[in-house]
Motif scaffolding. Structure first.
Motif, PDB file in Angstrom:
ATOM      1  N   ASN A   1       0.793  -1.389  -0.090  1.00 10.50           N
ATOM      2  CA  ASN A   1      -0.045  -0.147   0.038  1.00 10.50           C
ATOM      3  C   ASN A   1       0.704   1.212  -0.059  1.00 10.50           C
ATOM      4  OD1 ASN A   1      -2.395  -1.449   0.036  1.00 10.50           O
ATOM      5  ND2 ASN A   1      -2.441  -1.224   2.258  1.00 10.50           N
ATOM      6  N   GLY A   2       0.496   2.353  -0.802  1.00 11.02           N
ATOM      7  CA  GLY A   2       0.977   3.502  -0.711  1.00 11.02           C
ATOM      8  C   GLY A   2       2.590   3.518  -1.561  1.00 11.02           C
ATOM      9  N   ALA A   3       2.753   2.278  -2.355  1.00 17.58           N
ATOM     10  CA  ALA A   3       3.953   2.364  -3.140  1.00 17.58           C
ATOM     11  C   ALA A   3       3.761   3.043  -4.373  1.00 17.58           C
ATOM     12  CB  ALA A   3       4.011   0.773  -3.555  1.00 17.58           C
ATOM     13  N   GLY A   4       2.530   3.598  -4.925  1.00 16.44           N
ATOM     14  CA  GLY A   4       2.399   4.392  -5.967  1.00 16.44           C
ATOM     15  C   GLY A   4       1.888   3.673  -7.260  1.00 16.44           C
ATOM     16  N   LYS A   5       1.398   2.548  -6.999  1.00 14.20           N
ATOM     17  CA  LYS A   5       0.849   1.769  -7.894  1.00 14.20           C
ATOM     18  C   LYS A   5      -0.489   2.363  -8.662  1.00 14.20           C
ATOM     19  CE  LYS A   5      -0.538  -1.533  -5.328  1.00 14.20           C
ATOM     20  NZ  LYS A   5      -0.273  -1.188  -4.015  1.00 14.20           N
ATOM     21  N   SER A   6      -1.601   2.884  -8.001  1.00 19.66           N
ATOM     22  CA  SER A   6      -2.607   3.555  -8.678  1.00 19.66           C
ATOM     23  C   SER A   6      -2.257   5.009  -9.290  1.00 19.66           C
ATOM     24  CB  SER A   6      -3.404   3.643  -7.609  1.00 19.66           C
ATOM     25  OG  SER A   6      -4.244   2.614  -7.636  1.00 19.66           O
ATOM     26  N   THR A   7      -1.118   5.654  -8.568  1.00 21.56           N
ATOM     27  CA  THR A   7      -0.792   6.837  -9.105  1.00 21.56           C
ATOM     28  C   THR A   7      -0.030   6.438 -10.635  1.00 21.56           C
ATOM     29  OG1 THR A   7      -0.148   7.294  -6.961  1.00 21.56           O
ATOM     30  CG2 THR A   7       0.725   8.781  -8.854  1.00 21.56           C
ATOM     31  N   LEU A   8       0.626   5.551 -10.660  1.00 19.40           N
ATOM     32  CA  LEU A   8       1.287   5.163 -12.020  1.00 19.40           C
ATOM     33  C   LEU A   8       0.102   4.807 -13.111  1.00 19.40           C
ATOM     34  CD1 LEU A   8       3.698   4.680 -13.513  1.00 19.40           C
ATOM     35  CD2 LEU A   8       3.959   2.416 -12.742  1.00 19.40           C
ATOM     36  N   ILE A   9      -0.763   4.057 -12.735  1.00 19.26           N
ATOM     37  CA  ILE A   9      -1.957   3.601 -13.676  1.00 19.26           C
ATOM     38  C   ILE A   9      -2.616   4.919 -14.153  1.00 19.26           C
ATOM     39  CG2 ILE A   9      -4.022   2.631 -13.926  1.00 19.26           C
ATOM     40  CD1 ILE A   9      -2.240   0.457 -14.291  1.00 19.26           C
ATOM     41  N   LYS A  10      -2.879   5.537 -13.016  1.00 14.62           N
ATOM     42  CA  LYS A  10      -3.542   6.995 -13.357  1.00 14.62           C
ATOM     43  C   LYS A  10      -2.918   8.033 -14.228  1.00 14.62           C
ATOM     44  CE  LYS A  10      -6.909   7.318 -10.011  1.00 14.62           C
ATOM     45  NZ  LYS A  10      -6.936   6.118  -8.961  1.00 14.62           N
ATOM     46  N   MET A  11      -1.550   7.750 -14.083  1.00 17.35           N
ATOM     47  CA  MET A  11      -0.762   8.828 -14.897  1.00 17.35           C
ATOM     48  C   MET A  11      -0.640   7.967 -16.246  1.00 17.35           C
ATOM     49  SD  MET A  11       2.432   9.954 -12.584  1.00 17.35           S
ATOM     50  CE  MET A  11       3.045  11.278 -13.515  1.00 17.35           C
ATOM     51  N   ILE A  12      -0.516   6.829 -16.467  1.00 24.23           N
ATOM     52  CA  ILE A  12      -0.440   6.142 -17.783  1.00 24.23           C
ATOM     53  C   ILE A  12      -1.678   6.196 -18.495  1.00 24.23           C
ATOM     54  CG2 ILE A  12      -0.141   3.731 -19.070  1.00 24.23           C
ATOM     55  CD1 ILE A  12       1.732   2.909 -16.768  1.00 24.23           C
ATOM     56  N   SER A  13      -2.743   6.422 -17.772  1.00 29.88           N
ATOM     57  CA  SER A  13      -4.155   6.701 -18.328  1.00 29.88           C
ATOM     58  C   SER A  13      -4.546   8.068 -18.527  1.00 29.88           C
ATOM     59  CB  SER A  13      -5.225   5.952 -17.696  1.00 29.88           C
ATOM     60  OG  SER A  13      -5.474   6.271 -16.325  1.00 29.88           O
ATOM     61  N   ARG A  14      -3.544   9.080 -18.233  1.00 31.66           N
ATOM     62  CA  ARG A  14      -3.874  10.388 -18.232  1.00 31.66           C
ATOM     63  C   ARG A  14      -4.809  10.996 -17.466  1.00 31.66           C
ATOM     64  NH1 ARG A  14      -4.017  13.957 -23.946  1.00 31.66           N
ATOM     65  NH2 ARG A  14      -6.207  13.976 -23.261  1.00 31.66           N
ATOM     66  N   GLN A  15      -5.245  10.140 -16.424  1.00 34.74           N
ATOM     67  CA  GLN A  15      -6.085  10.782 -15.225  1.00 34.74           C
ATOM     68  C   GLN A  15      -5.612  11.670 -14.565  1.00 34.74           C
ATOM     69  OE1 GLN A  15      -7.507   6.613 -14.498  1.00 34.74           O
ATOM     70  NE2 GLN A  15      -9.269   7.624 -13.788  1.00 34.74           N
ATOM     71  N   LEU A  16      -4.015  11.462 -14.290  1.00 32.83           N
ATOM     72  CA  LEU A  16      -3.354  12.510 -13.947  1.00 32.83           C
ATOM     73  C   LEU A  16      -2.425  13.136 -14.847  1.00 32.83           C
ATOM     74  CD1 LEU A  16      -2.198  10.716 -10.624  1.00 32.83           C
ATOM     75  CD2 LEU A  16      -3.718  12.553 -10.512  1.00 32.83           C
ATOM     76  N   PRO A  17      -1.967  14.361 -14.659  1.00 29.45           N
ATOM     77  CA  PRO A  17      -1.112  14.787 -15.401  1.00 29.45           C
ATOM     78  C   PRO A  17       0.450  14.599 -15.222  1.00 29.45           C
ATOM     79  CG  PRO A  17      -1.587  16.596 -14.141  1.00 29.45           C
ATOM     80  CD  PRO A  17      -2.351  15.343 -13.748  1.00 29.45           C
ATOM     81  N   ALA A  18       1.195  14.385 -16.163  1.00 29.80           N
ATOM     82  CA  ALA A  18       2.741  14.113 -15.855  1.00 29.80           C
ATOM     83  C   ALA A  18       3.634  15.310 -16.171  1.00 29.80           C
ATOM     84  CB  ALA A  18       3.032  12.931 -16.821  1.00 29.80           C
ATOM     85  N   PRO A  19       3.817  15.905 -15.183  1.00 28.96           N
ATOM     86  CA  PRO A  19       4.583  17.284 -14.872  1.00 28.96           C
ATOM     87  C   PRO A  19       5.995  17.037 -15.404  1.00 28.96           C
ATOM     88  CG  PRO A  19       3.840  16.711 -12.673  1.00 28.96           C
ATOM     89  CD  PRO A  19       3.243  15.649 -13.524  1.00 28.96           C
ATOM     90  N   THR A  20       6.365  15.953 -14.887  1.00 28.89           N
ATOM     91  CA  THR A  20       7.916  15.460 -15.167  1.00 28.89           C
ATOM     92  C   THR A  20       8.154  14.206 -15.897  1.00 28.89           C
ATOM     93  OG1 THR A  20       8.374  14.763 -13.095  1.00 28.89           O
ATOM     94  CG2 THR A  20       8.873  17.071 -13.480  1.00 28.89           C
ATOM     95  N   GLY A  21       8.763  14.140 -16.691  1.00 31.72           N
ATOM     96  CA  GLY A  21       9.130  12.674 -17.416  1.00 31.72           C
ATOM     97  C   GLY A  21       8.096  12.575 -18.779  1.00 31.72           C
ATOM     98  N   THR A  22       8.129  11.536 -19.520  1.00 27.99           N
ATOM     99  CA  THR A  22       7.367  11.309 -20.577  1.00 27.99           C
ATOM    100  C   THR A  22       6.652  10.173 -20.554  1.00 27.99           C
ATOM    101  OG1 THR A  22       9.396  10.488 -21.868  1.00 27.99           O
ATOM    102  CG2 THR A  22       8.720  13.079 -21.968  1.00 27.99           C
ATOM    103  N   ILE A  23       5.397  10.040 -21.089  1.00 30.07           N
ATOM    104  CA  ILE A  23       4.854   8.639 -21.162  1.00 30.07           C
ATOM    105  C   ILE A  23       4.389   8.617 -22.900  1.00 30.07           C
ATOM    106  CG2 ILE A  23       2.831   7.508 -20.645  1.00 30.07           C
ATOM    107  CD1 ILE A  23       2.688   9.281 -18.250  1.00 30.07           C
ATOM    108  N   LEU A  24       4.799   7.564 -23.486  1.00 27.60           N
ATOM    109  CA  LEU A  24       4.612   7.311 -24.919  1.00 27.60           C
ATOM    110  C   LEU A  24       3.840   6.220 -25.156  1.00 27.60           C
ATOM    111  CD1 LEU A  24       8.361   7.670 -26.448  1.00 27.60           C
ATOM    112  CD2 LEU A  24       6.724   9.290 -25.800  1.00 27.60           C
ATOM    113  N   TYR A  25       2.675   6.560 -26.012  1.00 24.75           N
ATOM    114  CA  TYR A  25       1.966   5.382 -26.413  1.00 24.75           C
ATOM    115  C   TYR A  25       2.639   5.295 -27.942  1.00 24.75           C
ATOM    116  CZ  TYR A  25      -1.918   5.368 -23.089  1.00 24.75           C
ATOM    117  OH  TYR A  25      -2.748   5.319 -21.970  1.00 24.75           O
TER     118      TYR A  25
END
Lengths: 342, 257
Positions: free
Chosen positions: B36-60
């Motif tokens: 819990n709290g490892a950032g799993k859901s945060t990561l999924i939300k960033m990959i799905s663009r539910q959260l913005p990615a201010p630093t770093g890049t995500i490519l489809y």
């Protein structure tokens, strides 16, 4: 939940019901007007003849505009209510929630108290204009205050809470103005906040007609995005809906529909709440059906209410807002246990 | 392929994700595990663009995700999350049809109805058609949702990749449906070009179904690779802070190292 065939049947039923209620509300009153007289009046009117007899003139100048205004205002309020309920995903919401009606009431109250001091620039339009401006200002205030704090996911809640606060401000302004007002003014404020269609004119029909057609036409296009909102804002966004923009669009339509309608007839409560409810009981919550049928049923509802308002204490006239509540609320209470939201 | 590069996410003063880079390959089941709290859901939300990615890049593929419009993104990636409840009653097939909303304006096309029919058949939902969604059981609701989400990215014709993200979709399901879901998913990945990335809590399911695992801890990747590489004695103890022997016996049969 209905099959396609039954859905069609509901629609046809509503259309027929609307036609009948318009005919009746135009025909019944202190003087009853026969259908032949209605036809001959319309015929003469189209041929631009001036020789209308008394009954024909009553029909063309009083009854028909009033019946049409009823249809337009009822349709506007009910559509506004369905939009609000869908946006807030809450079945107890009505158009007044985001300040539109109370803003209109405050604008009208200000006019009744201060009107004499103001230069009369817009003659008979001063009152509708004042209340329309009040409605717009209150709704705009709600929107900007609620979107000032930046947490996008919860801003529908922010909208709701800001709406409650702005409503309180507007209603206290109405209260203060009625307290300050001299007797006839205070009575005007009271009457206006209970709604009346006795001031119906062709000009009111024209202006309300325009706003109703624009507003409802646009509302149809929002049925799909609003359906996705039933899944929650997150899911709607994942389906490509721009929530922020949708919220603003709905607010604008709401102002177009409710502010204009209210400004001509005063505050009529309950239509926006009960009509979408009745329809949900009838055919489920698909907004594609709901928005279209709400306009029809709202029109029927208000036409019938207006008829009752005119006939109940004949020749006196009951404020229609009282009637919609006094009849609507018990019916609503009776039906509530039958709802199947689960 | 989903490529994430030097992804970080801060919320207030807390580092939820810290400098994460990884490549999720198509055609394999990528699962993210971690405490819990490892950032799993945060990561999924960033990959799905539910959260913005201010630093770093995500490519489809080769496209950064911030380039897509909400609508075009909705046509290529879908997210299956925990059970969703409807506020107002609605029929099952209407809920499934919502998955096609990104594709039409006004009236659904014949293609949209065909896709809905396809997914309804694929998930054996025929019996639920016509029912009020709110009267279904938890497992049935989740199956309807799975169908809706897949209707959104259903792709039998072209070779273009679609992206399916799973945000702990199995949490409230019994073991039968958990297996059922993951099996259906694996079948589907054989038939359609998909990148699947999911968050899952149950290590047994992860060990049994995943081809690639990512173990997150405190916002960083602790280990990644095959099941056997990731679910090692050291990683379990490091990642979850429990004795290996406590979990060891239960999934001995799959990851006997």
């Amino acid at each position: 939940m209905l099959s396609n065939k039954k859905r069609r049947l509901v629609e046809i039923g509503l259309l027929v019901g609307l036609l009948i209620s318009v005919l009746f509300s135009a025909g019944i009153g202190a003087v009853s007007i026969q259908s032949e007289e209605m036809f001959s009046a319309i015929q003469k009117f189209i041929q631009n003849k001036q020789n209308l007899n008394l009954n024909e003139r009553i029909f063309m100048e009083i009854r028909l505009p009033r019946a049409l205004l009823c249809v337009l205002v009822g349709a506007s309020l009910a559509t506004g209510g369905s939009l609000m309920q869908a946006l807030f995903r809450n079945p107890i919401v009505e158009p007044g929630l985001i300040g539109t009606s109370s803003g209109a009431a405050a604008g009208a109250a200000l006019y009744f108290v201060m009107g004499a001091q103001l230069p009369v620039l817009f003659s008979t339009y001063t009152l509708p204009l004042a209340s329309c401006l009040g409605a717009m200002l209150a709704t705009a205030l709600v929107f900007f205050l609620s979107s000032a704090g930046e947490s996008k996911s919860s801003s529908t809640t922010a909208l709701l809470l800001t709406g409650i606060a702005v409503n309180a401000i507007c209603l206290s302004a109405v209260g203060f103005l009625s307290y300050m007002a001299r007797d006839p003014q205070a009575r005007s404020i009271t009457f206006w906040s209970m709604g009346t269609l006795s001031g119906a004119s062709w000009k009111a029909v024209g202006i309300t007609g325009l706003s109703t057609i624009i507003g409802i036409g646009y509302a149809f296009r929002l049925a799909h995005p609003l359906n996705t909102l039933m899944l929650g804002e997150q899911e709607a966004m994942l389906l490509g809906i721009r929530i922020q923009r949708l919220r603003l669009t709905i607010l604008i339509i709401q102002v177009i529909l409710v502010a204009v309608a209210t400004s001509f007839v005063g505050v009529i409560s309950f239509v926006g709440l009960i009509v979408p409810h009745l329809l949900r009981m009838l055919h489920g919550s698909d907004n594609r059906l709901l928005i279209r049928n709400a306009a029809l049923l709202g029109a029927i509802f208000l036409s019938v209410a207006d008829m009752a308002a005119r006939l109940w204490l004949k020749p006196a006239e009951l404020p229609i807002g009282i009637l919609t509540s006094i009849v609507g609320a018990p019916v609503f209470l009776l039906l509530l246990p039958k709802t199947n939201y689960f | 392929m989903v490529t994430i590069n030097k992804l970080s996410y801060r919320f207030g003063k807390k580092d939820l994700l810290h400098d994460i880079s990884y490549r999720f390959r198509p055609g394999v089941l990528n699962l993210i595990i971690g405490p819990n709290g490892a950032g799993k859901s945060t990561l999924i939300k960033m990959i799905s663009r539910q959260l913005p990615a201010p630093t770093g890049t995500i490519l489809y593929g080769k496209q950064p995700i911030h380039c897509f419009s909400p609508n075009s993104l909705a046509k290529m990636r879908a997210v299956l999350s925990q059970q969703v409840d409807l506020v107002f009653p609605m029929q099952v097939e209407e809920v499934v049809l919502m998955g096609r909303y990104p594709y039409f304006n006004g009236k659904p096309a014949r293609e949209d109805y065909r896709v809905c029919q396809d997914v309804i058949t694929y998930f054996d939902l025929g019996k639920l058609v016509g029912r009020n969604y709110n009267t279904l059981s938890g497992g049935e609701k989740q199956r309807v949702h799975f169908a809706r989400v897949l209707a959104q990215i259903w792709n039998k014709k072209d070779t273009e990749l679609r992206y399916l993200l799973l945000d702990e979709p199995l949490t409230f399901l019994d073991i039968y449906y958990q297996f059922n879901f993951l099996q259906k998913l694996k079948e589907l990945m054989q038939q359609q070009p998909l990148v699947v990335v999911g968050v899952i809590h149950d290590l047994h399911l992860a060990a049994r179904f995943a081809e690639e695992l990512v173990l997150l801890k405190e916002g960083s990747i602790l280990a990644s690779g095959t099941v056997n590489e990731v679910l090692s004695k050291e990683n379990i103890q490091d990642g979850f802070g429990i004795e290996w022997t406590n979990v060891f016996t239960s999934f001995l049969h799959v990851s006997d190292t």
